[in-house]
Design an enzyme around this catalytic site. Sequence first.
Site, PDB file in Angstrom:
ATOM      1  CB  CYS A   1      -4.005  21.112  42.059  1.00 52.16           C
ATOM      2  SG  CYS A   1      -4.423  21.140  43.831  1.00 52.16           S
TER       3      CYS A   1
ATOM      4  CG  HIS B   1      -4.238  27.707  59.385  1.00 55.81           C
ATOM      5  ND1 HIS B   1      -2.903  27.839  59.118  1.00 55.81           N
ATOM      6  CD2 HIS B   1      -4.790  27.247  58.235  1.00 55.81           C
ATOM      7  CE1 HIS B   1      -2.644  27.470  57.886  1.00 55.81           C
ATOM      8  NE2 HIS B   1      -3.783  27.113  57.310  1.00 55.81           N
TER       9      HIS B   1
ATOM     10  CG  HIS C   1      -3.901  21.040  48.238  1.00 62.28           C
ATOM     11  ND1 HIS C   1      -3.119  21.774  47.378  1.00 62.28           N
ATOM     12  CD2 HIS C   1      -4.393  21.911  49.149  1.00 62.28           C
ATOM     13  CE1 HIS C   1      -3.159  23.039  47.736  1.00 62.28           C
ATOM     14  NE2 HIS C   1      -3.917  23.153  48.805  1.00 62.28           N
TER      15      HIS C   1
ATOM     16  CE  LYS D   1     -11.539  24.731  53.286  1.00 63.49           C
ATOM     17  NZ  LYS D   1     -12.459  25.102  54.337  1.00 63.49           N
TER      18      LYS D   1
ATOM     19  CG  HIS E   1      -3.056  31.539  57.003  1.00 64.41           C
ATOM     20  ND1 HIS E   1      -4.237  30.988  57.441  1.00 64.41           N
ATOM     21  CD2 HIS E   1      -2.891  31.079  55.742  1.00 64.41           C
ATOM     22  CE1 HIS E   1      -4.774  30.255  56.489  1.00 64.41           C
ATOM     23  NE2 HIS E   1      -3.974  30.281  55.440  1.00 64.41           N
TER      24      HIS E   1
ATOM     25  CB  CYS F   1      -2.273  18.118  44.340  1.00 62.94           C
ATOM     26  SG  CYS F   1      -1.396  19.433  45.160  1.00 62.94           S
TER      27      CYS F   1
ATOM     28  CB  CYS G   1      -1.917  24.399  43.860  1.00 61.73           C
ATOM     29  SG  CYS G   1      -1.271  23.081  44.851  1.00 61.73           S
TER      30      CYS G   1
ATOM     31  CE  LYS H   1       1.452  23.891  53.785  1.00 59.42           C
ATOM     32  NZ  LYS H   1       0.154  24.368  53.321  1.00 59.42           N
TER      33      LYS H   1
HETATM   34  N1  MSP Z   1      -3.440  32.994  47.872  1.00 57.06           N
HETATM   35  C1  MSP Z   1      -2.195  32.319  47.753  1.00 57.06           C
HETATM   36  C2  MSP Z   1      -1.048  33.293  47.826  1.00 57.06           C
HETATM   37  C3  MSP Z   1      -1.069  34.376  46.799  1.00 57.06           C
HETATM   38  S1  MSP Z   1       0.244  35.474  47.019  1.00 57.06           S
HETATM   39  C4  MSP Z   1       0.238  36.418  45.687  1.00 57.06           C
HETATM   40  C5  MSP Z   1      -2.065  31.305  48.868  1.00 57.06           C
HETATM   41  N2  MSP Z   1      -2.818  31.517  49.947  1.00 57.06           N
HETATM   42  S2  MSP Z   1      -2.867  30.566  51.247  1.00 57.06           S
HETATM   43  O1  MSP Z   1      -3.955  31.049  52.044  1.00 57.06           O
HETATM   44  O2  MSP Z   1      -2.919  29.213  50.869  1.00 57.06           O
HETATM   45  O3  MSP Z   1      -1.574  30.877  52.045  1.00 57.06           O
HETATM   46  C6  MSP Z   1      -0.390  30.185  51.785  1.00 57.06           C
HETATM   47  C7  MSP Z   1       0.690  30.754  52.674  1.00 57.06           C
HETATM   48  O4  MSP Z   1       0.313  30.677  54.059  1.00 57.06           O
HETATM   49  C8  MSP Z   1       1.988  29.969  52.589  1.00 57.06           C
HETATM   50  O5  MSP Z   1       2.772  30.362  51.487  1.00 57.06           O
HETATM   51  C9  MSP Z   1       2.626  30.365  53.902  1.00 57.06           C
HETATM   52  O6  MSP Z   1       3.109  31.665  53.818  1.00 57.06           O
HETATM   53  C10 MSP Z   1       1.431  30.343  54.848  1.00 57.06           C
HETATM   54  N3  MSP Z   1       1.219  29.019  55.385  1.00 57.06           N
HETATM   55  C11 MSP Z   1       0.084  28.263  55.287  1.00 57.06           C
HETATM   56  N4  MSP Z   1       0.281  27.094  55.956  1.00 57.06           N
HETATM   57  C12 MSP Z   1       1.513  27.067  56.488  1.00 57.06           C
HETATM   58  C13 MSP Z   1       2.233  26.151  57.256  1.00 57.06           C
HETATM   59  N5  MSP Z   1       1.724  25.015  57.632  1.00 57.06           N
HETATM   60  N6  MSP Z   1       3.511  26.474  57.606  1.00 57.06           N
HETATM   61  C14 MSP Z   1       4.081  27.649  57.224  1.00 57.06           C
HETATM   62  N7  MSP Z   1       3.422  28.529  56.497  1.00 57.06           N
HETATM   63  C15 MSP Z   1       2.130  28.298  56.119  1.00 57.06           C
HETATM   64  O7  MSP Z   1      -1.280  30.408  48.722  1.00 57.06           O
END
Ligand code: MSP
Length: 687
Positions: free
Chosen positions: A135, A18, A159, A320, A21, A156, A138, A317
């Site tokens: 959690c 999304h 979340h 999902k 990411h 959490c 997380c 935020k």
């Molecule tokens: N799998 C772990 C990361 C492991 S790294 C060794 C994880 N994955 S995640 O799919 O949840 O991705 C989190 C990351 O996606 C955040 O740290 C950020 O980089 C990005 N983002 C997800 N949602 C976001 C926003 N709403 N805004 C900005 N960045 C976002 O955590």
Amino acid sequence: MKPFYITTPIYYVNDVPHLGHAYTTIAADALARFHAMAGDDVLMLTGTDEHGEKVQEAAAKRGLTPQALCDDVAPRFAHTWTQLDMGPFTADGARRRFIRTTDARHKAVVARLWRRIRARNADDLYLATYQGWYCVGCEAFYKESDLDKAGDAWHCKTHGRPVAWLDKERSWFFRMSRYGEALLEHIERHPHFIQPEHFKNEVVSFVRGGLRDLSVSRTSFAWGIPVPEDDPEGRAHVIYVWMDALTNYVSALGGFDDDAGGEPREFGTYWRAATHLIGKDILRFHAVYWPCFLMAAGLPLPRTILCHGWWTIGGRKISKSIPATRVDPVKLASDLGELSSVPETGIDALKYFLLRETPLGNDGDLIFENLLDRYNADLANDLGNLINRITAMVTKFGAQATPAADAALAAEGPFAALRRVADEAARDARAAWDGFQPSRALEATWRLVAEGNRLVDATQPWALAKAGDNVRLAQVLHDLLATAWWLRRMIAPVLPATARTLHGWLGVADDAPLGWPEPGQLGHDLPPVKVVASTPLFPRLDDKRKDALLARWLPAEPAAAAPADPAAPAPAPVTAPVLPPIQFADFEKLDLRVGKVKAAVKVAKADKLLHLTVDLGEGRDRSIVSGIAQRYAPEALVGKQVVVVVNLEPRKMKGILSEGMILAAGDDAILGLAAVDAEVPPGTRVR
Ligand code: MSP
């Protein structure tokens, strides 16, 4: 060549890509492109995080094996980055790599890390019993002081969901408490280790509060990398998913040592030049756990943990679990480029907005109107206009080959001003990129865009042509081409498709050197050009077009911009029994009208309620309280038509008078508003 190794987090496969990411990957991509232009030896890494309870649960919900879920979703991430003009990311030794934690090579490196820690200090890993909150969202253990209490349950903070109690789970522990002091010392000695500054302060105060030992294995599920040694009680442990995931940054370099204990070449080259770009949600794992694991294994630490803020939509935020926040970046980019002569520039427009609008370390609320306004102001009016003006004038006034500069003229008035601004812009933008500040870098770059437009306005080339002032005209055209050549390079980190297109229109050779512009070189570094006429890259969006885009993007229609969610459970069948029949006269008592929402705000202290002001064609608007806040952001409703029951007894909700009821199907997350598919006057009856 200086190595520069930039990583994104590896994304969980329980979700599809999304905009959140995409933001991280776009920022990392821009940094990678800048460093390549600055002459560095760049390696960029992204990938997917495929183990752990969360992924196992998501797979079970879809009736898939965890591996099948991973094999389905991992390529979707890689594909999305290609669709956004950042790929291809490949698994092999390429400059842009994609790692999956289910790769055999990665698993072997994680097991090596474990053994290495054990070999260095055997009691850094010990068996004990874990009891506490966890959690799954997380994949993290929490103290109550880290959580929010809602009712009698602990939730959490990230979340917003209840956390689970892990009751006396036998587990391997990592003696993190041993490394707090060393970590503080490292942070102090390397002032750029955690950036920006406010995140560093957050980490320092957390570590000063004392580090507790960390549970680093789980026995209650099996989807992970096995702990590479036996538990005397004979239980099977899998390594904690964060220890597994963080190691990806090293396994992508071929590991930190080979079987003989030697250092692989890539680890030696890139590791000390590593920058981990992450969102603030995962700062603690990267800035505390990861360095502690590495120190315990006797390994050097990465150079920088670069942390960015969160994008929210309507203050929430992107995640999902909140459908209204789920924006498909590919769709957004393709909508933005729909009217352009080069549709990929829509991708550039999205990247530009995300990186320009908010400094990297700050949070930003994504307001679609701002995206369109910035598009019009910075891309249509400024950059797009300048590019079209330059190519049009050069082709029109016949200067197909590079017009010569006149040294005396170049030192004069508007030409001297252009050189001054260009030098400053190149210097400032470079410093900003070096300091991980894309927003400032773009701001500096746009000073040159503005100066280019100013030169056209100040010198009026068409008037010079008319007056036959060919010397001055040649100087203007020369300087405009020189500016275009600088901009072709300065915009490239963020607007690669626009840069490529401009390169083509200028008719510069494909292999012309693309280094970052050097102050003092404007014009002197201009390669031979053969300009062709351009077409509009960023056509201006008029109000009608803006409204049409907003109507597409604002999440009033449930699936409008949301990517399909592979992990979502199949919708439950509609099982409510049909009510007994009624007479037509009973139905006639119900007064249903079409209303137009004029304003909407959240109701304080009520998660589900919005307070709407609705025009029902009565000469005065009605106040209506509606339980749709979990699904609709208030600003998404303004201007929408809704169907209202207007003859229900008015009643007060949370102290606000509600003079009607909005019709909707479903509840909370799957709510859809009843709609009429034509614009009708407010007050029109629905039967
Ligand atoms: N799998 C772990 C990361 C492991 S790294 C060794 C994880 N994955 S995640 O799919 O949840 O991705 C989190 C990351 O996606 C955040 O740290 C950020 O980089 C990005 N983002 C997800 N949602 C976001 C926003 N709403 N805004 C900005 N960045 C976002 O955590």
